[in-house]
Design a protein around this motif. Structure first.
Motif, mmCIF file in Angstrom:
data_model
loop_
_atom_site.group_PDB
_atom_site.id
_atom_site.type_symbol
_atom_site.label_atom_id
_atom_site.label_comp_id
_atom_site.label_asym_id
_atom_site.label_seq_id
_atom_site.Cartn_x
_atom_site.Cartn_y
_atom_site.Cartn_z
ATOM 1 N N UNK A 121 0.833 -1.194 0.000
ATOM 2 C CA UNK A 121 0.000 0.000 0.000
ATOM 3 C C UNK A 121 0.873 1.251 0.000
ATOM 4 N N UNK A 122 0.347 2.314 -0.583
ATOM 5 C CA UNK A 122 1.019 3.607 -0.519
ATOM 6 C C UNK A 122 0.602 4.276 0.786
ATOM 7 N N UNK A 123 1.578 4.659 1.570
ATOM 8 C CA UNK A 123 1.327 5.355 2.826
ATOM 9 C C UNK A 123 2.070 6.676 2.788
ATOM 10 N N UNK A 124 1.832 7.512 3.778
ATOM 11 C CA UNK A 124 2.527 8.787 3.784
ATOM 12 C C UNK A 124 2.853 9.219 5.197
ATOM 13 N N UNK A 125 3.894 10.028 5.289
ATOM 14 C CA UNK A 125 4.234 10.665 6.556
ATOM 15 C C UNK A 125 4.458 12.146 6.281
ATOM 16 N N UNK A 126 4.077 12.942 7.256
ATOM 17 C CA UNK A 126 4.216 14.388 7.145
ATOM 18 C C UNK A 126 5.548 14.787 7.758
ATOM 19 N N UNK A 127 6.241 15.723 7.115
ATOM 20 C CA UNK A 127 7.531 16.148 7.613
ATOM 21 C C UNK A 127 7.684 17.646 7.613
ATOM 22 N N UNK A 128 8.656 18.100 8.391
ATOM 23 C CA UNK A 128 9.003 19.514 8.430
ATOM 24 C C UNK A 128 10.504 19.626 8.668
ATOM 25 N N UNK A 129 11.145 20.510 7.917
ATOM 26 C CA UNK A 129 12.563 20.764 8.115
ATOM 27 C C UNK A 129 12.720 21.647 9.346
#
Length: 126
Positions: free
Chosen positions: A32-40
Protein backbone atom coordinates in the motif's frame (compact mmCIF):
# COMPACT_ATOMS: atom_id res chain seq x y z
CA UNK A 1 11.24 -2.11 4.20
CA UNK A 2 9.36 0.89 2.86
CA UNK A 3 10.20 2.06 -0.66
CA UNK A 4 10.12 5.76 -1.47
CA UNK A 5 7.49 6.70 -4.04
CA UNK A 6 7.72 10.50 -4.02
CA UNK A 7 8.11 13.62 -1.90
CA UNK A 8 5.61 16.47 -2.30
CA UNK A 9 5.51 19.99 -0.88
CA UNK A 10 1.94 21.01 0.02
CA UNK A 11 2.91 24.68 0.46
CA UNK A 12 5.11 24.69 -2.65
CA UNK A 13 8.83 24.15 -2.85
CA UNK A 14 10.59 27.38 -1.91
CA UNK A 15 14.32 26.68 -2.12
CA UNK A 16 15.07 29.97 -0.35
CA UNK A 17 13.20 28.82 2.77
CA UNK A 18 14.37 25.44 3.97
CA UNK A 19 13.66 25.72 7.72
CA UNK A 20 9.96 25.34 8.35
CA UNK A 21 9.33 23.78 4.93
CA UNK A 22 6.66 21.11 5.17
CA UNK A 23 6.72 18.03 2.98
CA UNK A 24 4.91 14.72 2.55
CA UNK A 25 6.85 11.50 1.99
CA UNK A 26 4.82 8.92 0.06
CA UNK A 27 6.15 5.38 0.44
CA UNK A 28 5.08 1.85 -0.41
CA UNK A 29 4.87 -0.59 2.47
CA UNK A 30 2.95 -3.81 2.64
CA UNK A 31 1.63 -3.32 -0.89
CA UNK A 32 0.00 0.00 0.00
CA UNK A 33 1.02 3.61 -0.52
CA UNK A 34 1.33 5.35 2.83
CA UNK A 35 2.53 8.79 3.78
CA UNK A 36 4.23 10.66 6.56
CA UNK A 37 4.22 14.39 7.15
CA UNK A 38 7.53 16.15 7.61
CA UNK A 39 9.00 19.51 8.43
CA UNK A 40 12.56 20.76 8.12
CA UNK A 41 13.66 21.86 11.59
CA UNK A 42 17.27 22.87 10.88
CA UNK A 43 19.23 23.38 7.68
CA UNK A 44 22.78 24.70 7.76
CA UNK A 45 24.68 23.22 4.81
CA UNK A 46 27.02 21.51 4.72
CA UNK A 47 27.03 20.77 8.46
CA UNK A 48 23.50 20.20 9.73
CA UNK A 49 20.08 18.90 8.70
CA UNK A 50 17.20 18.06 11.03
CA UNK A 51 13.65 17.00 10.16
CA UNK A 52 10.57 15.99 12.13
CA UNK A 53 8.35 13.27 10.64
CA UNK A 54 4.91 12.08 11.74
CA UNK A 55 2.72 9.22 10.61
CA UNK A 56 -0.22 7.96 12.62
CA UNK A 57 1.15 6.13 15.62
CA UNK A 58 4.64 7.63 15.71
CA UNK A 59 6.73 10.74 15.28
CA UNK A 60 10.48 11.02 14.94
CA UNK A 61 13.03 13.81 15.06
CA UNK A 62 16.03 12.97 12.86
CA UNK A 63 19.14 15.11 13.31
CA UNK A 64 22.14 14.74 10.96
CA UNK A 65 25.50 16.43 11.64
CA UNK A 66 28.23 16.30 8.99
CA UNK A 67 31.90 16.95 9.69
CA UNK A 68 34.79 16.96 7.24
CA UNK A 69 37.52 14.57 8.31
CA UNK A 70 40.65 13.46 6.48
CA UNK A 71 39.54 11.21 3.65
CA UNK A 72 35.82 11.93 3.85
CA UNK A 73 32.90 13.02 5.97
CA UNK A 74 31.83 11.84 9.40
CA UNK A 75 28.06 11.58 9.81
CA UNK A 76 26.48 11.79 13.25
CA UNK A 77 22.84 10.77 13.46
CA UNK A 78 20.44 11.19 16.35
CA UNK A 79 16.89 9.88 16.23
CA UNK A 80 14.26 10.54 18.85
CA UNK A 81 11.21 8.38 18.18
CA UNK A 82 7.94 8.87 20.04
CA UNK A 83 5.22 6.22 19.88
CA UNK A 84 1.63 7.40 20.37
CA UNK A 85 0.21 4.12 21.68
CA UNK A 86 0.91 2.07 24.79
CA UNK A 87 1.35 -1.05 22.65
CA UNK A 88 4.11 0.51 20.55
CA UNK A 89 5.81 2.07 23.57
CA UNK A 90 5.86 -1.37 25.22
CA UNK A 91 7.56 -2.97 22.21
CA UNK A 92 9.78 0.01 21.36
CA UNK A 93 12.87 -1.86 22.57
CA UNK A 94 12.35 -4.55 19.93
CA UNK A 95 11.55 -1.94 17.32
CA UNK A 96 14.72 -0.05 18.26
CA UNK A 97 16.84 -3.12 17.59
CA UNK A 98 15.27 -3.50 14.14
CA UNK A 99 15.77 0.23 13.44
CA UNK A 100 19.46 0.03 14.36
CA UNK A 101 19.98 -2.98 12.08
CA UNK A 102 18.20 -1.24 9.20
CA UNK A 103 20.11 1.98 9.88
CA UNK A 104 23.46 0.17 9.62
CA UNK A 105 22.38 -1.26 6.26
CA UNK A 106 21.23 2.13 4.97
CA UNK A 107 24.38 3.92 6.13
CA UNK A 108 26.53 1.27 4.43
CA UNK A 109 24.61 1.81 1.18
CA UNK A 110 25.02 5.59 1.57
CA UNK A 111 28.76 5.18 2.12
CA UNK A 112 29.11 2.97 -0.97
CA UNK A 113 27.13 5.48 -3.05
CA UNK A 114 29.26 8.41 -1.83
CA UNK A 115 32.46 6.50 -2.56
CA UNK A 116 31.28 5.75 -6.13
CA UNK A 117 30.52 9.43 -6.69
CA UNK A 118 33.90 10.44 -5.26
CA UNK A 119 35.66 8.11 -7.69
CA UNK A 120 33.89 9.66 -10.72
CA UNK A 121 33.40 13.36 -9.92
CA UNK A 122 32.44 14.27 -13.50
CA UNK A 123 29.39 11.96 -13.53
CA UNK A 124 26.46 13.18 -11.42
CA UNK A 125 23.82 10.96 -13.02
CA UNK A 126 23.40 8.69 -9.99
Amino acid sequence: NPALVQVTYPEGRDDDRAVGRKFVVHFRQGGQIQQSLGETIAFDPPEHLAVRMEAGMWSVLVDYRFESVPGGTEVQLEMDTQFHSAFLRFFSGLLGMAQRKDLRRRLQALQEFAERIAQSPGDSSE
